[in-house]
Motif scaffolding. Structure first.
Motif, PDB file in Angstrom:
ATOM      1  N   SER A   1       0.877  -1.199  -0.059  1.00 15.88           N
ATOM      2  CA  SER A   1       0.049   0.145   0.030  1.00 15.88           C
ATOM      3  C   SER A   1       0.831   1.146   0.049  1.00 15.88           C
ATOM      4  CB  SER A   1      -0.930   0.040   1.068  1.00 15.88           C
ATOM      5  OG  SER A   1      -0.109   0.197   2.289  1.00 15.88           O
ATOM      6  N   ASP A   2       0.301   2.367  -0.166  1.00 18.89           N
ATOM      7  CA  ASP A   2       1.015   3.506  -0.211  1.00 18.89           C
ATOM      8  C   ASP A   2       1.767   3.860   0.949  1.00 18.89           C
ATOM      9  OD1 ASP A   2       0.341   3.976  -2.876  1.00 18.89           O
ATOM     10  OD2 ASP A   2      -1.171   5.640  -2.440  1.00 18.89           O
ATOM     11  N   LYS A   3       0.801   3.519   2.154  1.00 17.67           N
ATOM     12  CA  LYS A   3       1.402   3.712   3.553  1.00 17.67           C
ATOM     13  C   LYS A   3       2.643   2.688   3.551  1.00 17.67           C
ATOM     14  CE  LYS A   3       0.692   3.975   8.283  1.00 17.67           C
ATOM     15  NZ  LYS A   3       0.069   3.368   9.370  1.00 17.67           N
ATOM     16  N   GLN A   4       2.743   1.488   3.045  1.00 16.38           N
ATOM     17  CA  GLN A   4       3.836   0.586   3.469  1.00 16.38           C
ATOM     18  C   GLN A   4       5.052   1.057   2.618  1.00 16.38           C
ATOM     19  OE1 GLN A   4       1.359  -2.532   2.145  1.00 16.38           O
ATOM     20  NE2 GLN A   4       1.277  -3.622   4.301  1.00 16.38           N
ATOM     21  N   LYS A   5       4.577   1.607   1.451  1.00 16.36           N
ATOM     22  CA  LYS A   5       5.757   1.891   0.700  1.00 16.36           C
ATOM     23  C   LYS A   5       6.490   2.969   1.291  1.00 16.36           C
ATOM     24  CE  LYS A   5       3.626   0.642  -3.915  1.00 16.36           C
ATOM     25  NZ  LYS A   5       2.708   1.089  -4.952  1.00 16.36           N
ATOM     26  N   GLU A   6       5.949   4.225   2.117  1.00 14.53           N
ATOM     27  CA  GLU A   6       6.473   5.006   2.625  1.00 14.53           C
ATOM     28  C   GLU A   6       7.112   4.794   3.627  1.00 14.53           C
ATOM     29  OE1 GLU A   6       6.456   8.184   1.606  1.00 14.53           O
ATOM     30  OE2 GLU A   6       7.669   8.746   3.489  1.00 14.53           O
ATOM     31  N   LEU A   7       6.678   3.749   4.525  1.00 17.23           N
ATOM     32  CA  LEU A   7       7.584   3.027   5.531  1.00 17.23           C
ATOM     33  C   LEU A   7       8.823   2.635   5.248  1.00 17.23           C
ATOM     34  CD1 LEU A   7       4.714   1.560   7.648  1.00 17.23           C
ATOM     35  CD2 LEU A   7       6.006   3.409   8.435  1.00 17.23           C
TER      36      LEU A   7
ATOM     37  N   ARG B   1      10.427   3.644   2.341  1.00 18.88           N
ATOM     38  CA  ARG B   1      11.314   4.396   2.085  1.00 18.88           C
ATOM     39  C   ARG B   1      12.055   5.314   3.047  1.00 18.88           C
ATOM     40  NH1 ARG B   1       7.005   6.602  -1.007  1.00 18.88           N
ATOM     41  NH2 ARG B   1       7.270   5.051  -2.806  1.00 18.88           N
ATOM     42  N   GLN B   2      11.143   5.303   4.295  1.00 22.82           N
ATOM     43  CA  GLN B   2      11.676   5.953   5.528  1.00 22.82           C
ATOM     44  C   GLN B   2      12.980   4.925   6.155  1.00 22.82           C
ATOM     45  OE1 GLN B   2       8.670   6.873   8.314  1.00 22.82           O
ATOM     46  NE2 GLN B   2       7.328   8.049   6.723  1.00 22.82           N
TER      47      GLN B   2
END
Ligand SMILES: [Zn+2]
Ligand SMILES: [Zn+2]
Length: 381
Positions: A339-345, A347-348
């Motif tokens: 999900s977008d959120k998982q991708k963001e995590l 990346r972080q």
């Protein structure tokens, strides 16, 4: 050269019966036989003459022709050559020489023995899955084969009758043909070597002593068999002809590929998927064995393709010895469908490991990039 009278040659009366003729022949043949006369030409001629006389007088038809027409009525020298005159019936010589000279030529001791052939061996290909091969199994197999005829008990002779000794070879199964100085043992053409003939064949098996039948056999497959193993079932092959012993049945084992495990000897191998987070943090995962799932401890910082050996979780070989191991190779999975959120995590996380401290978190890359640099430096000299 005029021919002597055949009766005179054998020294028997015109009305002599078969037995007397045979007896006279046997005596004279032994007396003049080249094995004993050491190449004496005169003796050779006599031997030839005796054989020729016997060939005619021992054959009912030829003897009748000779009695009516004399030498003109028979032509024993068709083919010519050799001591036998080329025309002697094989059986006559087998009868005489089978026992007298049989020992000299290595054919002795066969008289009366049945030389019938044992039935054929059979092979049955049995497919098993890995679990069946490892644990063993009882299987029922259907085998198209020959079995002893129950109507005649394998003898081939009609009920109430029996096989008779072969009149040609008198049960020896072999006859001796003479060629020049040599005696050659041959399979009796009348009985094909069996020494017996069947005057009245069994109607069910047509004299073969065996009939076609699909047999169902229960076979116990021992635990631990593998592809290429074969199990011999003695006497379960094809029944022999005329009551001869049966062959053996070989059950050839082939183990089908398993969706999870590969077997190599007593060891089992399998690939186990491992999440990227568990690999990094460590944890416990469930791995399959043939006896169900068991827990496997994954240490922190486990790299992909690391092997874990589970002692005694392999296979107990059918040949004995210890039980093998189960070797699990962990394969780290790249996460998919993020999900977008998982991708963001992610990346972080990635950014947090970047910069000067990157090599600290990537045990393989330092060595790899050093290797790449050296490769290009070598290329450009
Ligand atoms: Zn029969
Ligand atoms: Zn025979």
């Amino acid at each position: 050269m005029s021919k002597r009278d055949y009766y005179e040659v054998l020294g028997v009366a015109k009305g002599a019966d078969d037995k007397d003729i045979k007896k006279a022949y046997k005596r004279l043949a032994m007396k003049f036989h080249p094995d004993r006369t050491q190449g004496d030409k005169g003796m050779e001629e006599k031997f030839k003459e005796v054989q020729e006389a016997y060939e005619v007088l021992s054959d009912e038809q030829k003897r009748a022709a000779y009695d009516r027409f004399g030498h003109a009525g028979v032509d024993p020298n068709r083919g010519g050559g050799g001591f036998g005159g080329g025309g002697a019936g094989a059986g006559d010589f087998g009868d005489i020489f089978g026992d007298v000279f049989g020992d000299i030529f290595g054919g002795g001791g066969r008289r009366g023995q049945s030389r019938a052939q044992r039935g054929s061996d059979l092979r049955y290909n049995l497919e098993l899955n890995l679990e069946e091969a490892v644990k063993g199994k009882s299987v029922d197999i259907k085998v198209p084969t020959y079995v002893n005829c129950d109507s005649c008990d394998g003898s081939g002779a009609k009920k109430g009758t029996s096989a008779k000794s072969c009149p040609t070879c008198h049960g020896a199964g072999q006859v001796t043909m003479r060629q020049g100085f040599f005696a050659v043992q041959q399979t009796c053409p009348t009985c094909n070597g069996r020494g017996k003939i069947i005057p009245e064949p069994c109607t069910k098996c047509h004299g073969e002593g065996r009939v076609e039948k699909t047999k169902t056999l229960s076979v116990k497959i021992p635990a631990g068999v593998d592809t290429g193993d074969r199990i011999r079932l003695t006497g379960e092959g094809e029944a022999g002809m005329h009551g001869a012993p049966a062959g053996d049945l070989y059950v050839q084992v082939n183990v089908k590929p398993h969706p999870i495990f590969q077997r190599d000897g007593n060891n089992l191998y399998c690939d186990v998927p491992l999440s990227f987070a568990t690999a990094a943090l460590g944890g416990e995962i469930a791995v399959p064995t043939l006896d169900g799932r068991i827990k496997l401890k994954i240490p922190a910082e486990t790299q992909t393709e690391k092997m874990f050996r589970l002692r005694g979780k392999g296979v107990q070989s059918v040949r004995g010895g210890g039980v093998g191991d189960l070797v699990c190779k962990v394969v780290i999975e790249t996460p998919v469908n993020l999900s977008d959120k998982q991708k963001e995590l992610l990346r972080q996380l990635d950014e947090s490991m970047a910069g000067e401290s990157e090599a600290k978190h990537r045990p393989k890359s330092k060595g790899f990039f050093d290797g790449v640099k050296k490769f290009f430096d070598d290329l450009t000299g």
